[in-house]
Design a protein around this motif. Structure first.
Motif, mmCIF file in Angstrom:
data_model
loop_
_atom_site.group_PDB
_atom_site.id
_atom_site.type_symbol
_atom_site.label_atom_id
_atom_site.label_comp_id
_atom_site.label_asym_id
_atom_site.label_seq_id
_atom_site.Cartn_x
_atom_site.Cartn_y
_atom_site.Cartn_z
ATOM 1 N N CYS A 340 0.551 -1.603 0.425
ATOM 2 C CA CYS A 340 0.082 0.192 -0.234
ATOM 3 C C CYS A 340 0.627 1.223 0.355
ATOM 4 O O CYS A 340 0.675 2.259 -1.110
ATOM 5 N N PHE A 346 -2.897 -0.241 -5.746
ATOM 6 C CA PHE A 346 -2.677 -1.104 -4.315
ATOM 7 C C PHE A 346 -3.654 -0.031 -3.397
ATOM 8 O O PHE A 346 -4.461 -0.168 -2.889
ATOM 9 N N ARG A 347 -3.195 1.019 -3.469
ATOM 10 C CA ARG A 347 -3.877 2.355 -2.286
ATOM 11 C C ARG A 347 -5.239 2.414 -3.371
ATOM 12 O O ARG A 347 -6.153 2.536 -2.409
ATOM 13 N N PHE A 350 -7.189 -0.959 -2.094
ATOM 14 C CA PHE A 350 -7.266 -0.608 -1.132
ATOM 15 C C PHE A 350 -9.099 0.701 -1.029
ATOM 16 O O PHE A 350 -9.922 -0.190 -0.311
#
Length: 357
Positions: A340, A346-347, A350
């Motif tokens: 992350c 990925f951030r 998420f």
């Protein structure tokens, strides 16, 4: 509590084998910190690794060959956080509760000896994936790391470790009667136990201290040569359209490199490829550094267990084993934070999963 521990130590004169079931003497404050770390690692690791798996499954930009290994690694990390860390916390509070409970004791050793080797093998696969992507042609990369081959590799990794643990459960696990209590026993000095220890040490040494470092040295050598070529090539490329490069989409979100160009662009593409040969995109360099950082943290937290296995002739006591498992379990909970923190895709995934965006 100290009086109880002194009594147990005194009992080792009656049965020396009882020393294997004694906890490592720790101050109450240190014990409370260790238990708190297990609780935090359980929460962070359970949520974080679940998000990693769901993000790779649901986000098209993250569904790549390299991330397939990360998803499988997240499964091993999730198992460590959910199954191992609660038992470690229980052992810090009372080691007897774990060593006299056959289910808890077997779960501790079975899960550890399954998930830890799986994690190391995934680190090898991730390093090999990066090496092939950066140092080989796109055709070679897609031939080695295609969907079918990745499924076969991951199936073999998990199956081999599970079968090995089943054999250990059949031949090396048992019980031992000490002072009217029945303790779990992991035979470390029989033929199978000695072979298992030697293979584990040899495999861990070759993987963590030879094979993976050599792969990353070769990768960074290529990255270094690419960075040295950036400056002289930049002025000539300022007015040239972008060229398809061998790029892993973990960072930039593109699909697997195909290395193919349209027929009308072959002539100009060949000229551009000559100019840009040996150059790597900043996203590739950054992703390589992130993977290397993940490898370093795993080796750092795994090294205490490895060196204790090397220097201990009689095998590790249950108390020492629990103590050196704590950093391994905590490492499994920090990997999602690395993904992350260093990866924008990925951030974003998420945030989408937790409905923050």
């Amino acid at each position: 509590m100290n009086n109880t521990l002194h009594t147990k130590i005194a009992q080792t004169t009656q049965d020396p084998y009882y020393a294997f079931y004694l906890p490592v003497p720790l101050p109450p404050l240190v014990t409370a910190i260790c238990v708190s770390m297990c609780f935090i690692g359980f929460c962070v690791g359970a949520v974080g690794n679940t998000l990693v798996i769901l993000a790779i499954i649901k986000n098209r930009k993250l569904r790549t060959s390299a991330n397939a290994f990360l998803a499988s690694l997240a499964v091993a990390d999730l198992g460590t956080c959910v199954l191992v860390l609660p038992i470690i916390a229980t052992a810090f509070l009372s080691l007897d509760v774990v060593t006299t409970n056959q289910l808890l004791c077997r779960m501790l050793y079975h899960t550890t000896f399954t998930f830890s080797p799986v994690s190391i093998q995934h680190l090898i696969l991730i390093a090999a994936n990066r090496y092939t992507l950066i140092n080989k042609t796109p055709q070679t990369y897609t031939r080695i790391f295609n969907r079918r081959s990745i499924k076969i590799i991951l199936t073999c990794v998990w199956t081999a470790n599970i079968v090995l643990n089943i054999s250990m459960a059949i031949f090396s696990y048992g019980t031992k009667q000490i002072f009217d209590k029945e303790y779990c026993r992991l035979e470390q000095n029989d033929v199978l136990g000695i072979v298992f220890r030697l293979l584990t040490m040899l495999y861990t040494f070759l993987s963590c201290y030879v094979i993976i470092p050599i792969l990353y040295l070769l990768i960074f050598w290529t990255v270094r040569k690419s960075q040295l070529r950036v400056a002289p090539n930049r002025p000539r490329e300022c007015n040239v359209p972008s060229v398809p490069t061998v790029s892993n989409s973990t960072t930039n979100g593109a699909d697997e490199p195909s290395g193919l160009m349209s027929r009308t662009d072959q002539t100009t593409g060949l000229r551009r490829r000559r100019r840009t040969r040996g150059l790597l995109s900043p996203s590739e360099v950054k992703l390589t550094k992130v993977n290397f950082f993940i490898f370093l943290t795993n080796v750092l937290f795994l090294s205490p267990l490895f060196f204790l296995l090397v220097i201990s002739r009689e095998g590790l006591s249950h108390g020492t084993f629990v103590l050196v498992l704590l950093p391994i379990g905590m490492n499994s909970s920090t990997n999602p934070l690395v993904y992350c923190g260093f990866n924008r895709n990925f951030r974003m995934a998420f945030k989408s999963l937790v409905k923050l965006q």
